[in-house]
Design a protein around this motif. Structure first.
Motif, PDB file in Angstrom:
ATOM      1  N   VAL B 291       0.853  -1.193   0.000  1.00 51.52           N
ATOM      2  CA  VAL B 291       0.000   0.000   0.000  1.00 51.52           C
ATOM      3  C   VAL B 291       0.889   1.244   0.000  1.00 51.52           C
ATOM      4  O   VAL B 291       1.816   1.367   0.818  1.00 51.52           O
ATOM      5  CB  VAL B 291      -0.929   0.006   1.232  1.00 51.52           C
ATOM      6  CG1 VAL B 291      -1.763   1.284   1.271  1.00 51.52           C
ATOM      7  CG2 VAL B 291      -1.829  -1.229   1.224  1.00 51.52           C
ATOM      8  N   ILE B 292       0.598   2.167  -0.940  1.00 50.04           N
ATOM      9  CA  ILE B 292       1.408   3.390  -1.047  1.00 50.04           C
ATOM     10  C   ILE B 292       0.591   4.658  -0.838  1.00 50.04           C
ATOM     11  O   ILE B 292       1.154   5.750  -0.813  1.00 50.04           O
ATOM     12  CB  ILE B 292       2.152   3.473  -2.400  1.00 50.04           C
ATOM     13  CG1 ILE B 292       1.160   3.437  -3.577  1.00 50.04           C
ATOM     14  CG2 ILE B 292       3.178   2.354  -2.531  1.00 50.04           C
ATOM     15  CD1 ILE B 292       1.800   3.754  -4.934  1.00 50.04           C
ATOM     16  N   GLY B 293      -0.719   4.560  -0.702  1.00 45.76           N
ATOM     17  CA  GLY B 293      -1.510   5.776  -0.503  1.00 45.76           C
ATOM     18  C   GLY B 293      -2.986   5.462  -0.347  1.00 45.76           C
ATOM     19  O   GLY B 293      -3.397   4.283  -0.408  1.00 45.76           O
ATOM     20  N   TRP B 300     -10.550   4.298  -1.173  1.00 40.43           N
ATOM     21  CA  TRP B 300      -9.513   3.653  -1.988  1.00 40.43           C
ATOM     22  C   TRP B 300      -8.214   3.499  -1.196  1.00 40.43           C
ATOM     23  O   TRP B 300      -7.774   4.439  -0.533  1.00 40.43           O
ATOM     24  CB  TRP B 300      -9.147   4.516  -3.207  1.00 40.43           C
ATOM     25  CG  TRP B 300     -10.171   4.617  -4.277  1.00 40.43           C
ATOM     26  CD1 TRP B 300     -11.400   4.024  -4.318  1.00 40.43           C
ATOM     27  CD2 TRP B 300     -10.051   5.424  -5.471  1.00 40.43           C
ATOM     28  NE1 TRP B 300     -12.053   4.391  -5.472  1.00 40.43           N
ATOM     29  CE2 TRP B 300     -11.251   5.251  -6.201  1.00 40.43           C
ATOM     30  CE3 TRP B 300      -9.068   6.251  -5.995  1.00 40.43           C
ATOM     31  CZ2 TRP B 300     -11.476   5.891  -7.423  1.00 40.43           C
ATOM     32  CZ3 TRP B 300      -9.288   6.884  -7.204  1.00 40.43           C
ATOM     33  CH2 TRP B 300     -10.479   6.702  -7.915  1.00 40.43           C
ATOM     34  N   ALA B 301      -7.590   2.340  -1.310  1.00 46.62           N
ATOM     35  CA  ALA B 301      -6.169   2.213  -0.993  1.00 46.62           C
ATOM     36  C   ALA B 301      -5.447   2.054  -2.333  1.00 46.62           C
ATOM     37  O   ALA B 301      -5.911   1.325  -3.210  1.00 46.62           O
ATOM     38  CB  ALA B 301      -5.908   1.015  -0.096  1.00 46.62           C
ATOM     39  N   ILE B 302      -4.317   2.742  -2.458  1.00 49.77           N
ATOM     40  CA  ILE B 302      -3.522   2.638  -3.695  1.00 49.77           C
ATOM     41  C   ILE B 302      -2.355   1.700  -3.400  1.00 49.77           C
ATOM     42  O   ILE B 302      -1.657   1.863  -2.399  1.00 49.77           O
ATOM     43  CB  ILE B 302      -2.980   4.013  -4.136  1.00 49.77           C
ATOM     44  CG1 ILE B 302      -4.084   5.085  -4.120  1.00 49.77           C
ATOM     45  CG2 ILE B 302      -2.310   3.903  -5.501  1.00 49.77           C
ATOM     46  CD1 ILE B 302      -5.118   4.950  -5.181  1.00 49.77           C
ATOM     47  N   VAL B 303      -2.151   0.707  -4.270  1.00 52.40           N
ATOM     48  CA  VAL B 303      -1.031  -0.225  -4.107  1.00 52.40           C
ATOM     49  C   VAL B 303      -0.074  -0.107  -5.293  1.00 52.40           C
ATOM     50  O   VAL B 303      -0.438   0.438  -6.347  1.00 52.40           O
ATOM     51  CB  VAL B 303      -1.518  -1.695  -3.965  1.00 52.40           C
ATOM     52  CG1 VAL B 303      -2.368  -1.859  -2.719  1.00 52.40           C
ATOM     53  CG2 VAL B 303      -2.268  -2.151  -5.213  1.00 52.40           C
ATOM     54  N   ASP B 304       1.132  -0.628  -5.087  1.00 47.83           N
ATOM     55  CA  ASP B 304       2.185  -0.509  -6.109  1.00 47.83           C
ATOM     56  C   ASP B 304       2.161  -1.657  -7.110  1.00 47.83           C
ATOM     57  O   ASP B 304       3.186  -2.000  -7.706  1.00 47.83           O
ATOM     58  CB  ASP B 304       3.566  -0.393  -5.448  1.00 47.83           C
ATOM     59  CG  ASP B 304       3.975  -1.669  -4.722  1.00 47.83           C
ATOM     60  OD1 ASP B 304       3.124  -2.573  -4.549  1.00 47.83           O
ATOM     61  OD2 ASP B 304       5.151  -1.773  -4.317  1.00 47.83           O
ATOM     62  N   ALA B 305       0.993  -2.228  -7.321  1.00 41.60           N
ATOM     63  CA  ALA B 305       0.800  -3.227  -8.383  1.00 41.60           C
ATOM     64  C   ALA B 305      -0.372  -2.761  -9.229  1.00 41.60           C
ATOM     65  O   ALA B 305      -1.500  -2.679  -8.727  1.00 41.60           O
ATOM     66  CB  ALA B 305       0.503  -4.602  -7.791  1.00 41.60           C
ATOM     67  N   GLY B 306      -0.098  -2.395 -10.463  1.00 43.87           N
ATOM     68  CA  GLY B 306      -1.162  -1.990 -11.384  1.00 43.87           C
ATOM     69  C   GLY B 306      -1.316  -3.047 -12.454  1.00 43.87           C
ATOM     70  O   GLY B 306      -1.073  -4.233 -12.224  1.00 43.87           O
ATOM     71  N   TRP B 307      -1.705  -2.605 -13.645  1.00 40.83           N
ATOM     72  CA  TRP B 307      -1.906  -3.617 -14.694  1.00 40.83           C
ATOM     73  C   TRP B 307      -0.578  -4.181 -15.200  1.00 40.83           C
ATOM     74  O   TRP B 307      -0.575  -5.267 -15.790  1.00 40.83           O
ATOM     75  CB  TRP B 307      -2.778  -3.119 -15.831  1.00 40.83           C
ATOM     76  CG  TRP B 307      -2.298  -1.915 -16.599  1.00 40.83           C
ATOM     77  CD1 TRP B 307      -2.835  -0.656 -16.545  1.00 40.83           C
ATOM     78  CD2 TRP B 307      -1.220  -1.852 -17.555  1.00 40.83           C
ATOM     79  NE1 TRP B 307      -2.141   0.184 -17.383  1.00 40.83           N
ATOM     80  CE2 TRP B 307      -1.164  -0.518 -18.019  1.00 40.83           C
ATOM     81  CE3 TRP B 307      -0.314  -2.768 -18.044  1.00 40.83           C
ATOM     82  CZ2 TRP B 307      -0.214  -0.096 -18.960  1.00 40.83           C
ATOM     83  CZ3 TRP B 307       0.631  -2.359 -18.983  1.00 40.83           C
ATOM     84  CH2 TRP B 307       0.670  -1.036 -19.428  1.00 40.83           C
TER      85      TRP B 307
END
Lengths: 407, 407
Positions: B291-293, B300-307
């Motif tokens: 989790v980065i933000g 929302w939680a933003i994580v460092d894994a996207g598409w």
């Protein structure tokens, strides 16, 4: 950055480089593409150089700097051409990109993804090796992690605050008190607050010049507003970094902006064509594929490029023109009007008419062994499926440029 | 194949291996996953071994052989475990896969994509090196190319004819005269006609046991019908090769079938859970993310894994349960009910409630620096985004298995 080793028609001067006007590629690739195994990722160098020049000249004319986002190509040679054309520093989406480009001589790097605390050791290694790597936070917890690490290591990280100007993803609202709190915490905590950053990613969902210009102005004005608030609070804010390919190509003014970031423009793609910032014939990246079969009754040709080559990106699905998994071009790169990759399995692509009418002559049109180029929906997603690019020069000669992936 | 170097709890005997019954993993990964950079592809070895055992025992019980499709893992160690569990030979989707596995000691390989004439040189190199590599055609033009090359090189290629049993993709209809024409051409042309092959890929679109059983029987009976017609015409047809993970797990009989091919079962994924042939808790592949933000107002939680990590595969989009870009698990691998990756950019994933109701406590639930596992929609597509797997053993120990990609 280090001197580039790749010769380029573009000037190395910082001034904008205006490349030759658009024209249909006139290469003779049948003489040179024969030996390339399929599927392969092709770069049409003439088109790429024009795309680089188009963006650079626009940003230069608007009086600011361009910091190319190299997440699209992940290729050192492409990054060098962008710098030679006038780019100043690069933007990265992973620390792997920062490490690879730094090893190749790039030392002015912005990591435009909020920092995970666990990644600060890798950041520190790069900075201590001489890389001016700037990181990003948008929370007090994130700022705390950076400050704590900086104190423990006696190191002042350079940090930007991410600002949310369109509700797309990450960032602090420009008028939120949190912006000042984060800035104050960083500044007093021993970090170097270098500025604010935003990315109007929702521009990808627009398709008219008016809407794009409005979004570009929103991105600019809200980010400048955030910078003004920090400065009014007595905090430093040298940099105002904005950008996306659609807004960068639509902005009417960049007043108050110190740099623009954009990535996909280097190749362009069908999503960008639907957004309206390029034409399909401007797309510099394509996938070379070979016809391996037919279903004549359905009007299908089967090719040896499926979603493993094209990626699973269906970005044009909800746009004005749905290209399936890609638009079909002949071997020379000319669009075969009305034909798309209508379906894809892992290593099979189905080429058919876009309007769904079966072409009963498909086996004559695209016989077994014939080669096609498929333009991608999303260049970033398609490019990453390959370990290398086959670069086709204007004279039809090809060369290989490696690319990397992973984190 | 060569002796496997990786120790395994599964027997090396050809008989079916029944692995322990399902239970929640009890590893203590917090002691061992800490040092892994994110995003990373994790294999839960206990779950994978159970999945391998489930498929192998089923096919063995139905009296035929399993030829695992290694396009899912592209990992030598995984392929060895499948052979140790009773698999006989492998299926590949690219010649790169054939070359990599042959170099690792696998010599019984079926290339289950229609052969492009330009690829016959690579096929020949493998065969002359001792690899029993079988290729596929579904047209007279394809057969001609194989025969011409065989004559020019004084080599008898082993060839199967692809049969279309569900209208999904490639292949000749079982009752088409073309089947006999291709078989005759191959047999008289000096090639070795080894059999028929089909893949009922449309089974991925089904979701009830009845429909799956019906499709499995259709796949079986139509492929057996094609074999019978070839034999009735005096042509050889030793092998009758069918398969997909959904039909392989649904078939009630495999009479007349000599081998079953299946791939994704080794990991399973959310698409397969929606099809109904596994549960989400059976999925052995996940993406470790940090989790980065947050965007608290949106939940929302933003994580460092996207598409880039999950792939662009949205295979559950049109299924009963749409998991977005993946289902959220805690660090130990337990599903966090109701949370998915609702959106993804290249290196950003948005974690939110699946029902769209904002979780205002998201920053407390998933704080910055927290690690999550995300289950993939489509294991084949997600796995290929990574250069290696982090393999988590039942005792929580991790090790690295490399994987390859490209063509």
């Amino acid at each position: 950055m280090a001197p580039a080793s790749d010769p380029s028609p573009a000037s190395t001067d910082a001034a904008c480089v205006i490349l030759p006007a658009a024209k249909t590629p006139t290469m003779t690739p049948t003489m040179t593409l024969d030996g390339i195994e399929t599927p392969a990722a092709l770069i049409d160098r003439t088109l790429m150089m024009r795309n680089i020049g188009t963006m650079q000249s626009r940003i230069t004319a608007l009086g600011t700097r361009l910091r190319p986002h190299i997440k699209t190509s992940k290729c050192i040679e492409v990054g060098r051409l962008q710098q030679q054309a006038g780019g100043r520093g690069i933007t990265v989406s992973t620390l792997k990109e920062a490490e690879e480009y730094f090893a190749a001589g790039f030392d002015d790097i912005l990591y435009a993804v909020g920092i995970a605390p666990q990644k600060l050791d890798r950041v520190l290694r790069l900075r201590r090796a001489g890389c001016r790597l700037v990181i990003l936070v948008d929370s007090l917890a994130g700022a705390d992690a950076v400050i704590d690490k900086g104190r423990a290591e006696t190191h002042a990280f350079e940090v930007m605050i991410e600002v949310d100007t369109d509700g797309h993803r990450s960032g602090v609202a420009p008028d939120d008190d949190l912006l000042i709190e984060i800035g104050t915490k960083l500044d007093r905590g021993g970090a170097i607050l270098t500025g604010v950053l935003t990315h109007a990613g929702s521009s990808y969902g627009l398709s008219t010049p008016e809407a794009l210009q409005q979004m570009a102005e929103q991105e600019r004005s809200r980010c400048v507003r955030a910078a003004s608030r920090l400065r009014a609070a007595g905090l430093p804010c040298l940099e105002v970094s904005i950008g996306s390919t659609p807004t960068a190509l639509s902005a009417q003014t960049l007043d108050g902006v110190t740099e623009v970031r954009a990535g996909v423009y280097v190749f362009f793609d069908l999503v960008m064509a639907n957004v309206g910032v390029c034409r399909p014939q401007d797309i510099a990246l394509s996938v070379l594929a070979t016809v391996i079969g037919h279903q004549t009754d359905k009007g299908w040709a089967i090719v040896d490029a499926g979603w493993m080559a094209m990626s699973r990106d269906r970005g044009t699905q909800a746009q004005a023109v749905d290209y399936g998994y890609g638009a079909v071009c002949d071997l020379a790169g000319a669009l075969v009007d009305g034909y798309v990759m209508s379906g894809a399995n892992q290593e099979h692509g189905i080429v058919a008419r876009r309007d769904g009418v079966p072409d009963r002559e498909i086996a004559q049109r695209f016989p077994i062994g014939a080669r096609l180029r498929i333009l991608p929906n999303h260049a970033c997603a398609t490019a990453t499926q390959f370990d290398a690019y086959q670069v086709v020069d204007g004279d039809g000669a090809t060369r290989i440029w490696s690319r990397f992936h992973g984190w």
